[in-house]
Design an enzyme around this catalytic site. Structure first.
Site, mmCIF file in Angstrom:
data_model
loop_
_atom_site.group_PDB
_atom_site.id
_atom_site.type_symbol
_atom_site.label_atom_id
_atom_site.label_comp_id
_atom_site.label_asym_id
_atom_site.label_seq_id
_atom_site.Cartn_x
_atom_site.Cartn_y
_atom_site.Cartn_z
ATOM 1 N N GLY A 1 -6.346 4.958 -0.589
ATOM 2 C CA GLY A 1 -6.613 3.567 -0.906
ATOM 3 C C GLY A 1 -8.071 3.236 -0.648
ATOM 4 O O GLY A 1 -8.639 3.656 0.358
ATOM 5 N N ALA B 1 6.997 -17.976 2.174
ATOM 6 C CA ALA B 1 7.417 -17.470 3.475
ATOM 7 C C ALA B 1 8.824 -16.881 3.386
ATOM 8 O O ALA B 1 9.662 -17.358 2.623
ATOM 9 C CB ALA B 1 7.392 -18.593 4.512
ATOM 10 N N HIS C 1 -0.216 -14.236 -0.453
ATOM 11 C CA HIS C 1 1.076 -14.550 0.144
ATOM 12 C C HIS C 1 1.514 -15.915 -0.400
ATOM 13 O O HIS C 1 0.863 -16.924 -0.158
ATOM 14 C CB HIS C 1 0.966 -14.545 1.659
ATOM 15 C CG HIS C 1 0.397 -13.261 2.173
ATOM 16 N ND1 HIS C 1 1.104 -12.073 2.142
ATOM 17 C CD2 HIS C 1 -0.826 -12.966 2.667
ATOM 18 C CE1 HIS C 1 0.341 -11.112 2.623
ATOM 19 N NE2 HIS C 1 -0.837 -11.623 2.943
ATOM 20 N N LEU C 2 2.604 -15.921 -1.157
ATOM 21 C CA LEU C 2 2.992 -17.087 -1.934
ATOM 22 C C LEU C 2 4.191 -17.851 -1.384
ATOM 23 O O LEU C 2 4.360 -19.024 -1.684
ATOM 24 C CB LEU C 2 3.293 -16.650 -3.375
ATOM 25 C CG LEU C 2 2.171 -15.844 -4.047
ATOM 26 C CD1 LEU C 2 2.652 -15.281 -5.366
ATOM 27 C CD2 LEU C 2 0.941 -16.702 -4.219
ATOM 28 N N GLU D 1 0.826 -1.210 0.000
ATOM 29 C CA GLU D 1 0.000 0.000 0.000
ATOM 30 C C GLU D 1 0.857 1.256 0.000
ATOM 31 O O GLU D 1 0.496 2.262 -0.610
ATOM 32 C CB GLU D 1 -0.970 0.006 1.177
ATOM 33 C CG GLU D 1 -1.945 1.162 1.067
ATOM 34 C CD GLU D 1 -3.270 0.927 1.758
ATOM 35 O OE1 GLU D 1 -4.087 1.863 1.712
ATOM 36 O OE2 GLU D 1 -3.502 -0.150 2.322
ATOM 37 N N HIS E 1 -3.827 0.790 -14.225
ATOM 38 C CA HIS E 1 -4.770 1.803 -14.714
ATOM 39 C C HIS E 1 -4.513 3.094 -13.953
ATOM 40 O O HIS E 1 -4.445 3.083 -12.720
ATOM 41 C CB HIS E 1 -6.209 1.339 -14.486
ATOM 42 C CG HIS E 1 -7.232 2.376 -14.809
ATOM 43 N ND1 HIS E 1 -7.539 2.728 -16.104
ATOM 44 C CD2 HIS E 1 -7.996 3.145 -14.005
ATOM 45 C CE1 HIS E 1 -8.467 3.679 -16.074
ATOM 46 N NE2 HIS E 1 -8.761 3.942 -14.823
ATOM 47 N N ARG F 1 -10.038 9.409 -11.925
ATOM 48 C CA ARG F 1 -10.739 9.219 -10.652
ATOM 49 C C ARG F 1 -10.257 8.012 -9.862
ATOM 50 O O ARG F 1 -10.345 8.005 -8.639
ATOM 51 C CB ARG F 1 -12.236 9.087 -10.890
ATOM 52 C CG ARG F 1 -12.850 10.351 -11.425
ATOM 53 C CD ARG F 1 -14.327 10.209 -11.540
ATOM 54 N NE ARG F 1 -14.876 11.439 -12.083
ATOM 55 C CZ ARG F 1 -16.129 11.611 -12.360
ATOM 56 N NH1 ARG F 1 -16.992 10.628 -12.151
ATOM 57 N NH2 ARG F 1 -16.550 12.756 -12.843
ATOM 58 N N HIS F 2 -9.808 6.990 -10.555
ATOM 59 C CA HIS F 2 -9.336 5.770 -9.901
ATOM 60 C C HIS F 2 -8.036 5.304 -10.540
ATOM 61 O O HIS F 2 -7.787 5.568 -11.716
ATOM 62 C CB HIS F 2 -10.371 4.637 -10.016
ATOM 63 C CG HIS F 2 -11.584 4.864 -9.209
ATOM 64 N ND1 HIS F 2 -12.707 5.459 -9.714
ATOM 65 C CD2 HIS F 2 -11.849 4.590 -7.914
ATOM 66 C CE1 HIS F 2 -13.627 5.541 -8.772
ATOM 67 N NE2 HIS F 2 -13.127 5.029 -7.666
#
Length: 136
Positions: free
Chosen positions: A82, A92, A89-90, A63, A106, A110-111
């Site tokens: 946000g 460790a 989570h793939l 984020e 994108h 606006r977004h």
């Protein structure tokens, strides 16, 4: 280049002082033409109780990257917030530093939608995250 604001790595890293970004030692390391990168330590600050990188810490890195990238794609008094984040989570990670790579999917008026992939020190994908921001 997708960025509308001129910025340096030094300025981006200064933004983290006195907030969660600084507390987790997230460091911006590269501003590419269409990518933004940062690293974060995997240590006691970012571990979960079993000694692995906490999924929430990965989301903080994602984020942070997406929000800052979104801000760099705005002008004037515009800011981004946000509105949705997800993370898969793939793999460790127990120690070292992870590296997040943020790319725009994108960048509308606006977004925005950002893809953030997080890699361990062996360049293995550990987390794949997507952040949607609103431009305000």
């Amino acid at each position: 280049m997708i960025w509308k604001r001129a910025v340096t790595l030094q300025a981006l890293n200064a933004m983290g002082e006195g907030n969660m970004v600084g507390l987790l030692d997230i460091q911006f390391t590269r501003i590419g033409d269409s990518e933004l990168e940062a690293t974060m330590p995997v240590d006691s600050r970012t571990h979960q109780p079993f000694g692995l990188l906490h999924g929430g810490a990965s989301v903080v890195l994602a984020e942070t990257l997406g929000s800052v990238a979104g801000y760099l794609c705005t002008e004037g008094e515009q800011k981004v917030v946000g509105v949705e984040v997800n993370a898969n989570h793939l793999r460790a990670v127990r120690s070292g530093r992870v590296r997040g790579v943020c790319r725009a999917l994108h960048t509308g008026s606006r977004h925005q939608v950002w893809q953030i992939d997080i890699f361990d020190e062996q360049e293995r994908l550990c987390c794949s995250s997507r952040l949607t921001t609103a431009v305000v």
